[in-house]
Scaffold this motif. Structure first.
Motif, PDB file in Angstrom:
ATOM      1  N   ALA A 254       0.836  -1.206   0.000  1.00 57.70           N
ATOM      2  CA  ALA A 254       0.000   0.000   0.000  1.00 57.70           C
ATOM      3  C   ALA A 254       0.869   1.254   0.000  1.00 57.70           C
ATOM      4  O   ALA A 254       0.545   2.244  -0.661  1.00 57.70           O
ATOM      5  CB  ALA A 254      -0.934  -0.008   1.209  1.00 57.70           C
ATOM      6  N   ALA A 255       1.987   1.218   0.715  1.00 51.47           N
ATOM      7  CA  ALA A 255       2.910   2.358   0.720  1.00 51.47           C
ATOM      8  C   ALA A 255       3.552   2.544  -0.656  1.00 51.47           C
ATOM      9  O   ALA A 255       3.740   3.680  -1.115  1.00 51.47           O
ATOM     10  CB  ALA A 255       3.985   2.162   1.787  1.00 51.47           C
ATOM     11  N   VAL A 256       3.856   1.451  -1.322  1.00 52.54           N
ATOM     12  CA  VAL A 256       4.415   1.530  -2.675  1.00 52.54           C
ATOM     13  C   VAL A 256       3.390   2.148  -3.629  1.00 52.54           C
ATOM     14  O   VAL A 256       3.736   3.017  -4.446  1.00 52.54           O
ATOM     15  CB  VAL A 256       4.856   0.130  -3.169  1.00 52.54           C
ATOM     16  CG1 VAL A 256       5.175   0.137  -4.651  1.00 52.54           C
ATOM     17  CG2 VAL A 256       6.052  -0.353  -2.365  1.00 52.54           C
ATOM     18  N   VAL A 257       2.136   1.748  -3.502  1.00 48.97           N
ATOM     19  CA  VAL A 257       1.081   2.306  -4.354  1.00 48.97           C
ATOM     20  C   VAL A 257       0.920   3.801  -4.079  1.00 48.97           C
ATOM     21  O   VAL A 257       0.752   4.598  -5.010  1.00 48.97           O
ATOM     22  CB  VAL A 257      -0.245   1.548  -4.143  1.00 48.97           C
ATOM     23  CG1 VAL A 257      -1.406   2.267  -4.797  1.00 48.97           C
ATOM     24  CG2 VAL A 257      -0.131   0.135  -4.682  1.00 48.97           C
ATOM     25  N   ALA A 258       0.980   4.207  -2.818  1.00 46.92           N
ATOM     26  CA  ALA A 258       0.879   5.634  -2.486  1.00 46.92           C
ATOM     27  C   ALA A 258       2.024   6.421  -3.117  1.00 46.92           C
ATOM     28  O   ALA A 258       1.816   7.526  -3.637  1.00 46.92           O
ATOM     29  CB  ALA A 258       0.878   5.819  -0.970  1.00 46.92           C
ATOM     30  N   ASN A 259       3.214   5.863  -3.107  1.00 50.42           N
ATOM     31  CA  ASN A 259       4.355   6.535  -3.734  1.00 50.42           C
ATOM     32  C   ASN A 259       4.212   6.591  -5.253  1.00 50.42           C
ATOM     33  O   ASN A 259       4.608   7.583  -5.876  1.00 50.42           O
ATOM     34  CB  ASN A 259       5.658   5.838  -3.348  1.00 50.42           C
ATOM     35  CG  ASN A 259       6.096   6.209  -1.957  1.00 50.42           C
ATOM     36  OD1 ASN A 259       6.147   7.381  -1.622  1.00 50.42           O
ATOM     37  ND2 ASN A 259       6.398   5.210  -1.144  1.00 50.42           N
ATOM     38  N   ILE A 260       3.651   5.572  -5.859  1.00 48.60           N
ATOM     39  CA  ILE A 260       3.418   5.583  -7.303  1.00 48.60           C
ATOM     40  C   ILE A 260       2.445   6.697  -7.665  1.00 48.60           C
ATOM     41  O   ILE A 260       2.662   7.435  -8.632  1.00 48.60           O
ATOM     42  CB  ILE A 260       2.920   4.209  -7.785  1.00 48.60           C
ATOM     43  CG1 ILE A 260       4.038   3.179  -7.708  1.00 48.60           C
ATOM     44  CG2 ILE A 260       2.358   4.288  -9.205  1.00 48.60           C
ATOM     45  CD1 ILE A 260       3.598   1.752  -7.947  1.00 48.60           C
ATOM     46  N   VAL A 261       1.374   6.844  -6.887  1.00 44.62           N
ATOM     47  CA  VAL A 261       0.410   7.913  -7.143  1.00 44.62           C
ATOM     48  C   VAL A 261       1.083   9.272  -6.974  1.00 44.62           C
ATOM     49  O   VAL A 261       0.900  10.181  -7.794  1.00 44.62           O
ATOM     50  CB  VAL A 261      -0.817   7.793  -6.213  1.00 44.62           C
ATOM     51  CG1 VAL A 261      -1.732   8.999  -6.346  1.00 44.62           C
ATOM     52  CG2 VAL A 261      -1.585   6.517  -6.505  1.00 44.62           C
TER      53      VAL A 261
END
Length: 75
Positions: free
Chosen positions: A46-53
């Motif tokens: 989820a943290a990786v997805v937040a950084n991608i966004v």
């Protein structure tokens, strides 16, 4: 006073919605399906997805055309 274009506000609203919803959805969809209840891995994803966004928003904002400055009127 600067006028903000509608397209800029739409992009901001969409990325705000994505920043709020995608990490939460990622966590809850992956914690049991892919990580067998391991919350640490699901939270990391989820943290990786937040950084991608976040990085996507930065790239989109950097590639926008700058607003042309108004030239002073010559008299």
């Amino acid at each position: 006073m600067a006028i903000v274009e509608t397209s800029v506000m739409i992009k901001l609203a969409l990325f705000t919605l994505a920043m709020f919803s995608l990490p939460i959805l990622t966590y809850f969809l992956t914690v049991d399906r892919f990580f067998d209840g391991n919350a640490s891995y699901a939270a990391g994803l989820a943290a990786v997805v937040a950084n991608i966004v976040l990085f996507s928003y930065i790239i989109v904002a950097a590639l926008e055309d700058p607003i042309p400055e108004e030239k002073p009127k010559e008299e």
